[in-house]
Design an enzyme around this catalytic site. Sequence first.
Site, short mmCIF file in Angstrom:
data_model
loop_
_atom_site.label_atom_id
_atom_site.label_comp_id
_atom_site.label_asym_id
_atom_site.label_seq_id
_atom_site.Cartn_x
_atom_site.Cartn_y
_atom_site.Cartn_z
N LYS A 58 0.84 -1.20 0.00
CA LYS A 58 0.00 0.00 0.00
C LYS A 58 0.87 1.24 0.00
O LYS A 58 0.66 2.17 -0.78
CB LYS A 58 -0.94 0.00 1.23
CG LYS A 58 -2.09 -0.99 1.08
CD LYS A 58 -2.89 -1.19 2.37
CE LYS A 58 -3.96 -2.27 2.14
NZ LYS A 58 -4.73 -2.62 3.34
N GLN A 102 -4.58 -1.06 9.47
CA GLN A 102 -4.68 -2.42 8.93
C GLN A 102 -5.37 -3.36 9.92
O GLN A 102 -5.04 -3.36 11.11
CB GLN A 102 -3.28 -2.93 8.56
CG GLN A 102 -3.26 -4.28 7.87
CD GLN A 102 -3.84 -4.27 6.45
OE1 GLN A 102 -3.89 -3.22 5.80
NE2 GLN A 102 -4.27 -5.41 5.99
N ASP A 125 -10.86 3.47 3.95
CA ASP A 125 -11.32 2.07 3.96
C ASP A 125 -12.85 2.00 3.86
O ASP A 125 -13.40 0.95 3.55
CB ASP A 125 -10.93 1.39 5.29
CG ASP A 125 -9.69 0.53 5.17
OD1 ASP A 125 -9.47 -0.04 4.09
OD2 ASP A 125 -8.95 0.43 6.17
N1 GUN Z 1 -7.44 -6.34 6.20
C1 GUN Z 1 -7.86 -7.05 5.13
N2 GUN Z 1 -8.39 -6.25 4.18
C2 GUN Z 1 -8.29 -4.99 4.67
C3 GUN Z 1 -8.67 -3.73 4.16
O1 GUN Z 1 -9.21 -3.59 3.05
N3 GUN Z 1 -8.41 -2.66 4.96
C4 GUN Z 1 -7.84 -2.80 6.19
N4 GUN Z 1 -7.65 -1.70 6.90
N5 GUN Z 1 -7.49 -3.95 6.68
C5 GUN Z 1 -7.71 -5.05 5.94
#
Ligand code: GUN
Length: 299
Positions: A58, A102, A125
């Site tokens: 990311k 995350q 998100d």
């Molecule tokens: N863990 C798995 N997928 C995601 C996501 O799209 N965003 C976040 N913050 N954590 C995740």
Amino acid sequence: MANSGTAKIIDGKAFAAGLREKVAKQVAKLKADHNVTPGLAVVLVGENPASQVYTRNKSKQTVESGMESFKFDMPADTSQETLLGKVAELNADARVNGILVQLPLPDQIEEHAVVNAIDPAKDVDGFHVINTGLLATGQDALVPCTPLGCLMMLKDELGDLQGQKALVLGRSNIVGKPMAMLLIKESCTVTVAHSRTRDLPAEAREADILVAAVGRPQMVKGDWIKPGATVIDVGINRVPAEEEGKTRLVGDVDFDEAVNVAGAITPVPGGVGPMTIACLLHNTVTACCRQNGIDVPEA
Ligand code: GUN
């Protein structure tokens, strides 16, 4: 068998590359025309190896698109209070337009408390209750990245989705529920199925669009699929490979069977996966523009 072996393979890798290119052009325009550089903060608590890979990717792709990346790795024993302090700091930081914490978080931290502490305008998100509510009521929301990527590919493949019968397999807050909301907004007839659904194969066979997001390797078999249906496989499951000691990635759909029945299908890897981060970058540009009162530039 109908449509034998002829399913179109939807190339999520290429689609994501195109979206990243578009985002990079938008970022360049924001810099040139408005002297604004979007910034994304990514917070990882602990050392979950998969999360480490995701957050690294990311941050890397954020930089590659011309945006500012802020990365915070916090120890596994971080308290909820300390994490909430970091979120408050990022909420107040004008250089930060998007905040991503995350998931999953360590057991001592309550996920909802952290997600709902993020400024909804920076919630790239789309997990905050405000954004969830905006999406559910058909208003302008920041939309969760994975379902947004799935919708983009579906619209690219099928055009207008109205009237299509869609089955969403899985009811998670991250994928299943927001996917269902997006498909309702597109005027699909939506069924949400899950582990307690009485006759999953029968439900699946009705669907023109099948989105599988349950995290069960190769659960959806070829004879679950309506001939010609569009199949979006969100699953990323690591399973033992034929070669001793090796592993490989498979989806929630048995691809080798499904490809003989579906009209179009996303592969794993190279389908939905690459779209998630591309949509995160897209959401960061959207959030930045809204915060600055700027129209999202054409790319
Ligand atoms: N863990 C798995 N997928 C995601 C996501 O799209 N965003 C976040 N913050 N954590 C995740």
